[in-house]
Scaffold this motif. Structure first.
Motif, PDB file in Angstrom:
ATOM      1  N   LEU A 304      -6.654  -0.230   5.048  1.00 21.51           N
ATOM      2  CA  LEU A 304      -5.999  -0.346   3.745  1.00 21.51           C
ATOM      3  C   LEU A 304      -6.110   0.965   2.960  1.00 21.51           C
ATOM      4  CD1 LEU A 304      -4.465  -2.630   2.396  1.00 21.51           C
ATOM      5  CD2 LEU A 304      -6.543  -3.219   1.148  1.00 21.51           C
ATOM      6  N   THR A 305      -7.303   1.557   2.957  1.00 17.19           N
ATOM      7  CA  THR A 305      -7.488   2.829   2.246  1.00 17.19           C
ATOM      8  C   THR A 305      -6.621   3.919   2.863  1.00 17.19           C
ATOM      9  OG1 THR A 305      -9.773   2.227   1.708  1.00 17.19           O
ATOM     10  CG2 THR A 305      -9.181   4.553   1.543  1.00 17.19           C
ATOM     11  N   GLY A 306      -6.576   3.958   4.194  1.00 16.46           N
ATOM     12  CA  GLY A 306      -5.751   4.954   4.870  1.00 16.46           C
ATOM     13  C   GLY A 306      -4.277   4.797   4.540  1.00 16.46           C
ATOM     14  N   ILE A 307      -3.783   3.560   4.525  1.00 15.32           N
ATOM     15  CA  ILE A 307      -2.372   3.314   4.200  1.00 15.32           C
ATOM     16  C   ILE A 307      -2.068   3.786   2.789  1.00 15.32           C
ATOM     17  CG2 ILE A 307      -0.686   1.500   3.731  1.00 15.32           C
ATOM     18  CD1 ILE A 307      -1.846  -0.047   6.094  1.00 15.32           C
ATOM     19  N   TRP A 308      -2.948   3.463   1.842  1.00 12.54           N
ATOM     20  CA  TRP A 308      -2.705   3.845   0.441  1.00 12.54           C
ATOM     21  C   TRP A 308      -2.686   5.358   0.288  1.00 12.54           C
ATOM     22  CZ3 TRP A 308      -2.240  -1.119   0.159  1.00 12.54           C
ATOM     23  CH2 TRP A 308      -1.823  -1.726  -1.034  1.00 12.54           C
ATOM     24  N   MET A 309      -3.585   6.043   0.985  1.00 15.72           N
ATOM     25  CA  MET A 309      -3.661   7.494   0.830  1.00 15.72           C
ATOM     26  C   MET A 309      -2.547   8.197   1.595  1.00 15.72           C
ATOM     27  SD  MET A 309      -7.785   8.122   0.984  1.00 15.72           S
ATOM     28  CE  MET A 309      -7.657   9.734   0.244  1.00 15.72           C
ATOM     29  N   LEU A 310      -2.061   7.595   2.656  1.00 20.95           N
ATOM     30  CA  LEU A 310      -0.948   8.177   3.403  1.00 20.95           C
ATOM     31  C   LEU A 310       0.384   7.971   2.686  1.00 20.95           C
ATOM     32  CD1 LEU A 310      -1.824   7.132   7.079  1.00 20.95           C
ATOM     33  CD2 LEU A 310      -1.744   9.467   6.205  1.00 20.95           C
ATOM     34  N   ALA A 311       0.552   6.777   2.118  1.00 20.35           N
ATOM     35  CA  ALA A 311       1.866   6.388   1.591  1.00 20.35           C
ATOM     36  C   ALA A 311       2.117   6.857   0.171  1.00 20.35           C
ATOM     37  CB  ALA A 311       2.035   4.869   1.665  1.00 20.35           C
ATOM     38  N   GLY A 312       1.107   7.317  -0.531  1.00 21.32           N
ATOM     39  CA  GLY A 312       1.346   7.744  -1.897  1.00 21.32           C
ATOM     40  C   GLY A 312       0.106   8.299  -2.544  1.00 21.32           C
ATOM     41  N   ASP A 313       0.301   8.947  -3.674  1.00 16.95           N
ATOM     42  CA  ASP A 313      -0.823   9.513  -4.418  1.00 16.95           C
ATOM     43  C   ASP A 313      -0.747   9.180  -5.905  1.00 16.95           C
ATOM     44  OD1 ASP A 313       1.306  11.021  -5.199  1.00 16.95           O
ATOM     45  OD2 ASP A 313       0.508  12.939  -4.505  1.00 16.95           O
ATOM     46  N   GLY A 314       0.062   8.187  -6.244  1.00 13.94           N
ATOM     47  CA  GLY A 314       0.233   7.820  -7.648  1.00 13.94           C
ATOM     48  C   GLY A 314       1.454   8.459  -8.267  1.00 13.94           C
ATOM     49  N   GLU A 315       1.779   9.690  -7.873  1.00 10.38           N
ATOM     50  CA  GLU A 315       2.959  10.380  -8.390  1.00 10.38           C
ATOM     51  C   GLU A 315       4.148  10.196  -7.457  1.00 10.38           C
ATOM     52  OE1 GLU A 315       3.878  12.148 -11.019  1.00 10.38           O
ATOM     53  OE2 GLU A 315       2.024  11.847 -12.125  1.00 10.38           O
ATOM     54  N   ARG A 316       3.896  10.360  -6.145  1.00  9.62           N
ATOM     55  CA  ARG A 316       4.970  10.255  -5.159  1.00  9.62           C
ATOM     56  C   ARG A 316       4.609   9.177  -4.147  1.00  9.62           C
ATOM     57  NH1 ARG A 316       4.522  16.569  -4.073  1.00  9.62           N
ATOM     58  NH2 ARG A 316       2.374  15.863  -4.266  1.00  9.62           N
ATOM     59  N   VAL A 317       5.602   8.386  -3.779  1.00 11.86           N
ATOM     60  CA  VAL A 317       5.388   7.265  -2.854  1.00 11.86           C
ATOM     61  C   VAL A 317       6.377   7.392  -1.707  1.00 11.86           C
ATOM     62  CG1 VAL A 317       5.417   4.747  -2.619  1.00 11.86           C
ATOM     63  CG2 VAL A 317       4.601   5.787  -4.738  1.00 11.86           C
ATOM     64  N   ALA A 318       5.954   6.928  -0.517  1.00  6.83           N
ATOM     65  CA  ALA A 318       6.816   6.975   0.656  1.00  6.83           C
ATOM     66  C   ALA A 318       8.096   6.177   0.420  1.00  6.83           C
ATOM     67  CB  ALA A 318       6.076   6.419   1.872  1.00  6.83           C
ATOM     68  N   GLN A 319       9.151   6.570   1.114  1.00 10.18           N
ATOM     69  CA  GLN A 319      10.415   5.857   0.994  1.00 10.18           C
ATOM     70  C   GLN A 319      10.374   4.531   1.739  1.00 10.18           C
ATOM     71  OE1 GLN A 319      13.459   8.527   2.353  1.00 10.18           O
ATOM     72  NE2 GLN A 319      12.779  10.200   1.038  1.00 10.18           N
ATOM     73  N   ALA A 320       9.637   4.467   2.840  1.00  5.93           N
ATOM     74  CA  ALA A 320       9.521   3.236   3.620  1.00  5.93           C
ATOM     75  C   ALA A 320       8.205   3.255   4.386  1.00  5.93           C
ATOM     76  CB  ALA A 320      10.698   3.090   4.587  1.00  5.93           C
ATOM     77  N   LEU A 321       7.626   2.072   4.560  1.00  8.35           N
ATOM     78  CA  LEU A 321       6.362   1.920   5.274  1.00  8.35           C
ATOM     79  C   LEU A 321       6.458   0.721   6.196  1.00  8.35           C
ATOM     80  CD1 LEU A 321       3.278   2.239   5.806  1.00  8.35           C
ATOM     81  CD2 LEU A 321       2.893   0.895   3.723  1.00  8.35           C
ATOM     82  N   THR A 322       6.196   0.930   7.482  1.00  5.81           N
ATOM     83  CA  THR A 322       6.210  -0.152   8.461  1.00  5.81           C
ATOM     84  C   THR A 322       4.869  -0.186   9.182  1.00  5.81           C
ATOM     85  OG1 THR A 322       8.590   0.097   8.828  1.00  5.81           O
ATOM     86  CG2 THR A 322       7.352  -1.129  10.494  1.00  5.81           C
ATOM     87  N   VAL A 323       4.249  -1.360   9.227  1.00  4.21           N
ATOM     88  CA  VAL A 323       2.979  -1.542   9.921  1.00  4.21           C
ATOM     89  C   VAL A 323       3.196  -2.545  11.047  1.00  4.21           C
ATOM     90  CG1 VAL A 323       0.550  -2.164   9.707  1.00  4.21           C
ATOM     91  CG2 VAL A 323       1.741  -1.125   7.760  1.00  4.21           C
TER      92      VAL A 323
END
Length: 387
Positions: A304-323
């Motif tokens: 969960l921590t890895g997904i949050w840190m990979l997918a965004g930093d509070g300012e910019r968020v990934a366009q799509a995430l698939t697990v």
């Protein structure tokens, strides 16, 4: 002393934002003090000094009342931001006209000082529960008015008086722009971390359970079913049921069955991502057998921590995430293959701590092919993990 504006009715308190206001307003106060000193040093050179004195009196009155209101020493009206903008406009007009006969005659000025200080006054409202759009519009209006003043008083592109005017414009606009940007970044960070903390609560919950949304729906369905059964038992609803009541009972039963079936596959990972305010709209979980439930608590936290840190930093968020979660049995040992696919996340932007978190789940490999970042994790299962 915190200078944030008093909380308006119906708004949630934001003590962290109010503490942030201390630094922003302190910087604004320093710039105001510098502008006031410049005004006092050049006071004898102003052609229409009473207009400039009136401008400073209005500006200081608004700033003082704003700070007293923040300290709850005075009660400000709910329309204070509107009143302040009107006064700020009057300050700019008075100050500009007060120096209009002299600006442009020499590089040394005098220049509008109270008008420059208006930017610091606007900055004090950045943390005051005002809409960011209204603050931005006020900044734009200030910039346009001062820019017009520069063009009128220093029309030549290479005029030596143009440089001090540009510096004055930057000094006026920097405090509110920095204030708005700081508050926006702070609020995004708080929302991001709050969302992560709420999602991490699922790692210690039962492996398969109902999420918050599904739980609320189940409570509602249970109340409807209980009401219908009570009406039948008390005789308020005669048997056989009417066609409309029969359809209603059938709908309730169908939705209850769907909730029970979904519980088998909607694991902690499903609820953590789909109910996230940050990643809920972009997340897809491909785990039809509910295999994520087999992960140990430490593996869940790392994933969960890895997904949050990979997918965004509070300012910019990934366009799509698939697990994607699948079995990856090797011999007698039970393993899982977890694949993360993120679109719109440059690898150079990934925090190294994200890889440390992923390593707690298992051995991983990563491949980046613009615009997709793919992370494959091979993790061994802890057979005594909470299921």
């Amino acid at each position: 002393m915190s200078h944030a504006m008093p909380q308006r009715r119906g708004e949630e308190s934001a003590p962290s934002t109010e503490r942030l206001a201390i630094g922003i307003n302190l910087a604004a106060d320093v710039i105001l003090a510098v502008c006031l000193l410049f005004f006092l040093f050049d006071a004898r050179r102003y052609p229409m000094l009473p207009l400039d004195i009136a401008a400073w009196a209005l500006l200081l009155a608004v700033v003082t009342l704003t700070q007293l209101g923040a300290a709850r020493r005075v009660r400000l009206p709910t329309s204070w931001w509107t009143i302040a903008r009107i006064v700020f406009g009057a300050v700019i007009v008075l100050d500009v006209f007060g120096v209009l006969d002299q600006v442009g005659n020499g590089v040394s000025g005098p220049y509008p000082t109270a008008a420059i200080g208006v930017g610091s006054g606007i900055a004090m409202f950045a943390t005051a529960h005002q809409r960011e759009r209204s603050i931005t519009l006020a900044i734009a209006a200030l910039g346009i008015l001062l820019a017009v003043d520069i063009v009128v008083t220093a029309p030549g592109a290479l005029d030596p008086d143009l440089a001090p005017g540009i510096v004055s414009l930057a000094l006026a606009l920097a405090p509110p722009i920095v204030g708005v940007a700081t508050v926006r970044a702070f609020r995004n960070m708080v929302e991001f971390q709050s969302d992560l903390s709420q999602a991490k609560g699922t790692t210690s919950a039962a492996a398969t359970s109902l999420g918050q949304t599904a739980s609320e729906q189940l409570v509602r369905l249970d109340m409807q079913a209980e009401q219908l059964l009570d009406d039948v038992a008390s005789g308020r609803t005669p048997l056989p049921l009417s066609e409309s009541l029969a359809d209603s009972a059938s709908t309730i039963a169908t939705q209850l069955r769907m909730n029970l079936v979904a519980r088998k596959s909607e694991t902690w990972l499903h609820h953590a991502l789909t109910e996230s305010t940050v990643f809920g709209a972009i997340s897809t979980i491909d785990d039809p057998d509910g295999l994520a439930a087999s992960l140990a608590p430490d593996q869940r936290d790392g994933l969960l921590t890895g997904i949050w840190m990979l997918a965004g930093d509070g300012e910019r968020v990934a366009q799509a995430l698939t697990v994607t979660v699948r079995r990856n049995n090797v011999g007698a040992q039970q393993r899982l293959a977890v694949t993360l696919e993120l679109i719109g996340v440059p690898k150079r932007r990934v925090d190294p701590a994200a890889w440390q978190a992923i390593s707690r789940v298992g051995r991983y490999t990563d491949v980046y092919s613009t615009p997709t970042l793919r992370v494959d994790v091979d993790c061994a299962l802890d057979l005594v993990a909470d299921r």
